[in-house]
Enzyme design. Structure first.
Site, PDB file in Angstrom:
ATOM      1  N   LYS A 176       0.866  -1.223  -0.146  1.00 52.12           N
ATOM      2  CA  LYS A 176       0.033  -0.093   0.070  1.00 52.12           C
ATOM      3  C   LYS A 176       1.009   1.229  -0.056  1.00 52.12           C
ATOM      4  O   LYS A 176       1.487   1.728   1.077  1.00 52.12           O
ATOM      5  CB  LYS A 176      -0.998   0.065   1.227  1.00 52.12           C
ATOM      6  CG  LYS A 176      -2.146   0.681   0.913  1.00 52.12           C
ATOM      7  CD  LYS A 176      -2.053   2.199   0.837  1.00 52.12           C
ATOM      8  CE  LYS A 176      -1.664   2.931   1.971  1.00 52.12           C
ATOM      9  NZ  LYS A 176      -1.449   4.549   1.670  1.00 52.12           N
ATOM     10  N   GLU A 251       9.997   1.293  10.451  1.00 50.81           N
ATOM     11  CA  GLU A 251      10.886   2.309  10.087  1.00 50.81           C
ATOM     12  C   GLU A 251      10.188   3.739  10.289  1.00 50.81           C
ATOM     13  O   GLU A 251       9.398   4.096   9.470  1.00 50.81           O
ATOM     14  CB  GLU A 251      11.471   2.101   8.745  1.00 50.81           C
ATOM     15  CG  GLU A 251      12.166   0.820   8.423  1.00 50.81           C
ATOM     16  CD  GLU A 251      13.532   0.874   8.782  1.00 50.81           C
ATOM     17  OE1 GLU A 251      14.154   1.666   9.331  1.00 50.81           O
ATOM     18  OE2 GLU A 251      14.182  -0.348   9.005  1.00 50.81           O
ATOM     19  N   CYS A 285      14.146  10.786   6.512  1.00 48.29           N
ATOM     20  CA  CYS A 285      13.998  10.427   8.003  1.00 48.29           C
ATOM     21  C   CYS A 285      15.127  10.524   8.534  1.00 48.29           C
ATOM     22  O   CYS A 285      15.014  10.682   9.750  1.00 48.29           O
ATOM     23  CB  CYS A 285      13.382   8.800   7.771  1.00 48.29           C
ATOM     24  SG  CYS A 285      14.461   8.020   6.775  1.00 48.29           S
ATOM     25  N   GLU A 384      10.026  16.212  14.521  1.00 46.47           N
ATOM     26  CA  GLU A 384      10.482  15.898  13.341  1.00 46.47           C
ATOM     27  C   GLU A 384       9.497  16.830  12.336  1.00 46.47           C
ATOM     28  O   GLU A 384       8.226  16.683  12.388  1.00 46.47           O
ATOM     29  CB  GLU A 384      10.336  14.339  12.835  1.00 46.47           C
ATOM     30  CG  GLU A 384      10.701  14.225  11.609  1.00 46.47           C
ATOM     31  CD  GLU A 384      10.420  12.635  11.223  1.00 46.47           C
ATOM     32  OE1 GLU A 384       9.001  12.362  11.171  1.00 46.47           O
ATOM     33  OE2 GLU A 384      11.325  11.893  10.451  1.00 46.47           O
TER      34      GLU A 384
HETATM   35  P1  NAD Z   1       2.718   8.441   7.519  1.00 41.71           P
HETATM   36  O1  NAD Z   1       2.668   7.748   8.636  1.00 41.71           O
HETATM   37  O2  NAD Z   1       1.548   9.709   7.470  1.00 41.71           O
HETATM   38  O3  NAD Z   1       2.249   7.565   6.083  1.00 41.71           O
HETATM   39  C1  NAD Z   1       3.106   6.478   5.829  1.00 41.71           C
HETATM   40  C2  NAD Z   1       2.186   5.488   5.425  1.00 41.71           C
HETATM   41  O4  NAD Z   1       1.156   4.989   6.208  1.00 41.71           O
HETATM   42  C3  NAD Z   1       1.320   5.940   4.036  1.00 41.71           C
HETATM   43  O5  NAD Z   1       1.242   4.885   3.142  1.00 41.71           O
HETATM   44  C4  NAD Z   1      -0.072   6.263   4.884  1.00 41.71           C
HETATM   45  O6  NAD Z   1      -1.145   6.067   3.745  1.00 41.71           O
HETATM   46  C5  NAD Z   1      -0.187   5.124   5.889  1.00 41.71           C
HETATM   47  N1  NAD Z   1      -0.968   5.080   6.688  1.00 41.71           N
HETATM   48  C6  NAD Z   1      -1.494   6.225   7.427  1.00 41.71           C
HETATM   49  N2  NAD Z   1      -2.494   6.074   8.375  1.00 41.71           N
HETATM   50  C7  NAD Z   1      -2.553   4.752   8.356  1.00 41.71           C
HETATM   51  C8  NAD Z   1      -3.352   3.773   9.154  1.00 41.71           C
HETATM   52  N3  NAD Z   1      -4.266   4.282   9.949  1.00 41.71           N
HETATM   53  N4  NAD Z   1      -3.388   2.491   8.966  1.00 41.71           N
HETATM   54  C9  NAD Z   1      -2.338   1.969   7.784  1.00 41.71           C
HETATM   55  N5  NAD Z   1      -1.775   2.722   7.038  1.00 41.71           N
HETATM   56  C10 NAD Z   1      -1.581   4.025   7.352  1.00 41.71           C
HETATM   57  O7  NAD Z   1       3.997   9.164   6.943  1.00 41.71           O
HETATM   58  P2  NAD Z   1       4.228   9.898   5.693  1.00 41.71           P
HETATM   59  O8  NAD Z   1       4.105  11.381   6.033  1.00 41.71           O
HETATM   60  O9  NAD Z   1       3.999   9.278   4.354  1.00 41.71           O
HETATM   61  O10 NAD Z   1       6.051   9.740   6.047  1.00 41.71           O
HETATM   62  C11 NAD Z   1       6.797  10.590   6.590  1.00 41.71           C
HETATM   63  C12 NAD Z   1       7.217   9.678   7.528  1.00 41.71           C
HETATM   64  O11 NAD Z   1       7.927   8.548   7.392  1.00 41.71           O
HETATM   65  C13 NAD Z   1       8.176  10.506   8.334  1.00 41.71           C
HETATM   66  O12 NAD Z   1       8.040  10.368   9.712  1.00 41.71           O
HETATM   67  C14 NAD Z   1       9.539   9.913   8.190  1.00 41.71           C
HETATM   68  O13 NAD Z   1      10.606   9.968   9.043  1.00 41.71           O
HETATM   69  C15 NAD Z   1       9.219   8.440   7.931  1.00 41.71           C
HETATM   70  N6  NAD Z   1      10.136   7.698   7.308  1.00 41.71           N
HETATM   71  C16 NAD Z   1      10.928   6.932   7.873  1.00 41.71           C
HETATM   72  C17 NAD Z   1      12.007   6.245   7.021  1.00 41.71           C
HETATM   73  C18 NAD Z   1      12.803   5.225   7.660  1.00 41.71           C
HETATM   74  O14 NAD Z   1      13.321   4.456   6.881  1.00 41.71           O
HETATM   75  N7  NAD Z   1      12.811   5.035   9.063  1.00 41.71           N
HETATM   76  C19 NAD Z   1      11.956   6.197   5.831  1.00 41.71           C
HETATM   77  C20 NAD Z   1      11.100   7.365   5.031  1.00 41.71           C
HETATM   78  C21 NAD Z   1      10.179   7.783   5.653  1.00 41.71           C
END
Ligand code: NAD
Length: 496
Positions: A176, A251, A285, A384
């Site tokens: 997804k 992650e 991230c 963040e």
């Molecule tokens: P997000 O948590 O808003 O969304 C991430 C994913 O989760 C999306 O596909 C979203 O649709 C899904 N999602 C949201 N709510 C959900 C739910 N209730 N149930 C299941 N899935 C759900 O994050 P974002 O804004 O897309 O990405 C940014 C974040 O990702 C930052 O915090 C960043 O640090 C983190 N990130 C971490 C790494 C790592 O390797 N540690 C890498 C890239 C990004």
């Protein structure tokens, strides 16, 4: 274009009939759309994956899977221009960086081809036992059907960091992708199918997090959830997964420090700091968004850093020589601007940026922003932001730098710059982070483990650690004929 969900190797319309618009972040204009997948779509994708897993994929050899992985790598190279252009259009990042992402993912599929063959070569692992009565070995089995949820900042990379090792391990996947950047995942699924991956091994359901994402996490047919995204969503997912004890790897976010000591050469150190804060518009991230600068060089360093930040070429990702594009979405733009406003109100000194760059009246552009005179409790220091905002604090000695660097709930990455290699080593060892960089910054080493400690998550991706996260060790113990009773009591005694 009429893009569909990718289920069982075919593109099909979503059952809800609803679609999500794809917005070009450089203009704010819609240019495409993807289906808003729902629980019924997720169910169909999980069924396709389960069927593929049970009907044979789980019994394939590492060599068979390696062959497909190498074909995928070739397919990516053959579609290099199209993939890079799509990523830039959907995410906004500079085209040169999309090319780096495309080339990196081709290498990752190739790397996991080698690691899949390594599984065959390794076979079952012998366990050292005391005594002669039994023999134990460990077989590594694919975990099963994995639900994968990815963010929008590196769509192709995040997809690949999960899908490539899962294929290598013999797992099946339902991905997804983020609703903000789903296009390159669908295109990559097409390339993967053309490379010969059997139907159902990989499925992609586009849609929102609360609808499609949560349905995937709740689905009883999923054995593991591999999630990359924010810490808040990660916690929510882990709570749901606990209901039926799904495996999870997370992650999550970071608020990563970069410590700069007074013995550095200013110019290259400034470049590393600017890169760590502003690459991918700071939407990384591991972005090093907290600078700890030795106070004896702070004035000189910040003057130069400000000049470098102001010289960064900003523009549409497709424009020649651009180093920073727009943020991904209006929501992300609003979030970043609200943190900048909070920093100003809290009394931090704005050295540069803090607004839309001049000449950009549409699109989600934010100028590289640097705050000094930042205090421990300001949100620009603690939270963040996920945008091009660097917060600066000065330190007097090594112990203070380490204490301040570690004073965060996160523990993803940390960087130290010092010509004194013994000190750099000592400080890196003292930093609570899953990834550390010495005298460089934000280098992604695909052969090494990637992941965080503390509230930055659990589990590791990339390298052999990424593969292991999709394998379950299975103990196989045999009683050896004539091996004696080893260290056990004789049965007569046990029977009384
Ligand atoms: P997000 O948590 O808003 O969304 C991430 C994913 O989760 C999306 O596909 C979203 O649709 C899904 N999602 C949201 N709510 C959900 C739910 N209730 N149930 C299941 N899935 C759900 O994050 P974002 O804004 O897309 O990405 C940014 C974040 O990702 C930052 O915090 C960043 O640090 C983190 N990130 C971490 C790494 C790592 O390797 N540690 C890498 C890239 C990004």
């Amino acid at each position: 274009m009429d893009r569909g969900l990718f289920i069982g190797s075919a593109f099909i319309a979503g059952r809800s009939g609803k679609r999500i618009q794809c917005i070009d972040p450089a203009t704010g204009e819609p240019f495409d759309s993807v289906p808003a997948g729902n629980a019924a779509d997720v169910d169909a994708a999980v069924s396709a994956a389960r069927k593929a897993f049970d009907s044979g994929w789980k019994r394939t050899s590492g060599a068979e899977r390696a062959k497909v992985l190498r074909e995928i790598s070739k397919g990516i190279n053959a579609n290099r221009d199209g993939l890079a252009a799509l990523e830039t259009r959907d995410n906004g990042k500079p085209l040169a960086e999309s090319y780096i992402d495309v080339d990196t993912i081709a290498q990752i599929y190739e790397m996991y081809a080698g690691l899949a063959e390594g599984l065959d070569a390794k076979g079952e692992e012998a366990v050292d036992l005391p005594g002669e009565a039994m023999k134990s070995t460990v077989a590594y089995r694919p975990i099963g059907v994995v639900g994968m949820i990815t963010p929008w900042n590196f769509p192709l990379e995040q997809f690949t960091w999960k899908v490539a090792p899962a294929i290598a391990a013999g797992c099946c996947a339902v991905v997804k992708p983020s609703e903000f950047t789903s296009l390159s995942s669908l295109e990559l699924a097409r390339i993967i199918a053309d490379a010969g991956l059997p139907a159902g091994v990989l499925n992609v359901v586009t849609g929102t997090g609360p609808e499609a994402g949560e349905a995937l996490v709740r689905h009883p047919g999923i054995d593991k959830i591999s999630f990359t995204g924010s810490t808040a969503t990660g916690k929510h997912i882990m709570r749901i997964a606990a209901e039926d004890l799904k495996r999870v790897s997370l992650e999550l976010g970071g608020k990563n420090p970069v410590i700069v000591f007074d013995d550095v050469d200013i110019d290259p150190a400034v470049e590393w700091v600017a890169f760590g804060a502003f690459v991918n518009q700071g939407q990384v991230c591991t972005a090093t968004s907290r600078l700890l600068i030795h106070d004896t060089i702070a004035d000189r360093f910040l003057k130069r850093l400000t000049e470098v930040a102001e010289a960064i070429r900003i523009g549409s990702g497709n424009a020649e020589g651009v180093k920073m594009g727009p943020l991904v979405s209006q929501a992300q733009y609003d979030k970043v601007m609200s943190y900048i406003e909070a920093g100003r109100k809290a009394g931090a000194t704005l050295l540069t940026g803090g607004a839309r760059p001049a000449g950009f009246d549409k699109g989600y552009f934010v100028a590289p922003t640097i705050f000094s005179d930042v205090a421990d409790d300001m949100t620009i220091w603690t939270d963040e932001i996920f945008g091009p905002v660097l917060s600066v604090m000065r330190f007097k000695d090594e112990a203070e730098a380490i204490r301040r660097a570690n004073d965060t709930p996160y523990g993803l990455a940390a960087t130290v710059l010092s010509k004194d290699e013994a000190r750099a080593e000592r400080v890196a060892d003292a930093l609570d982070a899953g990834i550390t960089w010495q005298n460089c910054n934000n280098m992604v080493v695909i052969q090494a483990p990637w992941g965080g400690v503390k509230k930055s998550g659990m589990g590791r991706e990339l390298g052999r650690w990424g593969l292991e996260s999709f394998l379950e060790p299975k103990q196989k113990t045999r009683w050896l004929p004539g091996g004696g009773l080893g260290w056990y009591e004789v049965p007569a005694a046990a029977g009384g």
